[in-house]
Design a protein around this motif. Sequence first.
Motif, short mmCIF file in Angstrom:
data_model
loop_
_atom_site.label_atom_id
_atom_site.label_comp_id
_atom_site.label_asym_id
_atom_site.label_seq_id
_atom_site.Cartn_x
_atom_site.Cartn_y
_atom_site.Cartn_z
N VAL A 1 13.57 -4.48 -1.46
CA VAL A 1 13.23 -4.36 -0.11
C VAL A 1 12.28 -2.80 -0.52
O VAL A 1 11.28 -2.66 0.32
N GLN A 2 12.67 -1.85 -1.35
CA GLN A 2 11.58 -0.97 -1.71
C GLN A 2 10.13 -1.36 -2.08
O GLN A 2 9.10 -0.73 -1.83
N ARG B 1 4.61 -1.71 -0.82
CA ARG B 1 3.35 -2.49 -0.60
C ARG B 1 2.64 -2.35 0.78
O ARG B 1 1.59 -2.22 0.84
N GLN B 2 3.65 -2.15 1.86
CA GLN B 2 3.02 -1.80 3.25
C GLN B 2 2.53 -0.53 3.27
O GLN B 2 1.40 -0.16 3.76
N LEU C 1 2.26 -3.51 -8.57
CA LEU C 1 3.33 -2.52 -8.47
C LEU C 1 4.18 -2.41 -9.81
O LEU C 1 4.87 -3.18 -9.89
N THR C 2 4.36 -1.02 -9.96
CA THR C 2 5.44 -0.65 -10.94
C THR C 2 5.84 0.79 -10.57
O THR C 2 5.32 1.75 -11.03
N GLY C 3 6.83 0.79 -10.10
CA GLY C 3 7.35 2.16 -9.74
C GLY C 3 6.62 3.05 -8.71
O GLY C 3 6.45 2.60 -7.85
N ASP C 4 6.33 4.13 -9.35
CA ASP C 4 5.58 5.03 -8.57
C ASP C 4 3.90 4.97 -8.42
O ASP C 4 2.97 5.78 -8.34
N ARG C 5 3.37 3.73 -9.16
CA ARG C 5 2.07 3.58 -9.47
C ARG C 5 1.74 2.02 -9.10
O ARG C 5 2.79 1.25 -9.31
N ALA C 6 0.53 2.08 -8.71
CA ALA C 6 -0.03 0.64 -8.39
C ALA C 6 -1.54 0.66 -8.63
O ALA C 6 -2.17 1.72 -8.46
N PHE C 7 -1.64 -0.52 -8.83
CA PHE C 7 -3.28 -0.99 -8.99
C PHE C 7 -3.60 -2.00 -8.04
O PHE C 7 -2.88 -2.91 -7.89
N CYS C 8 -4.65 -1.73 -7.28
CA CYS C 8 -5.12 -2.69 -6.06
C CYS C 8 -6.42 -2.94 -6.34
O CYS C 8 -7.29 -2.23 -6.52
N GLU C 9 -6.66 -4.18 -5.93
CA GLU C 9 -7.88 -4.75 -5.60
C GLU C 9 -8.29 -5.38 -4.25
O GLU C 9 -7.32 -6.19 -3.76
N SER C 10 -8.87 -4.67 -3.49
CA SER C 10 -9.12 -5.24 -2.11
C SER C 10 -10.43 -5.49 -1.86
O SER C 10 -11.44 -4.68 -2.31
#
Length: 185
Positions: free
Chosen positions: A15-16, A21-22, A92-101
């Motif tokens: 859920v987290q 992600r949102q 997503l990994t914990g409090d970090r994220a890599f995004c490609e948009s």
Amino acid sequence: MGTTQASTLSLERRVQAIEDRQLITDVIYRYCRALDRLDAMLLATVFHADARLDYGPGIYQGKPATFIPFALEFQGAMEHTQHKITNLLIDLTGDRAFCESQVCALHTLKRQGELFDLVVDARFLDCMSRRAGEWRIETRLELIDFAHERPSTTGWFEHGPELHRGRHGTDDHLYQAQDAWRKRR
């Protein structure tokens, strides 16, 4: 730890992750709205203050504090702008994220009295982090995959001058609609 506790923990993590992600997606969407509406306060909510931004040496490389006025002036010189996000992938990994948009940026600009449409398809490669409970961009690299410029054919609006048109800034109907909605709550 019992099976029920382990399942509950696993469910809480899932859920987290969905919520994160949102929230990350909302950061990307706020960026687009801020540029299209020339909203400096909203744009400031997208980046960590120490973020590093790289739109290429011919456009902008630096920190958000100087990017925000640059971007609003750059976008404000356009007659119209619209940024659309597609194919948003988040690692997503914990409090970090890599995004490609992927972003499709549609612009109408005036050059020597003539209107031109500029269509830019690009990708944002963003490293994001959650600090003090809030997701923001800490590094951004923009890659331009495609760009096309052509004379603008805005004559369609002459057939429907009463149509509601999008605008830069707080004159856009968005802000009046939001205010009306808030008053009804």
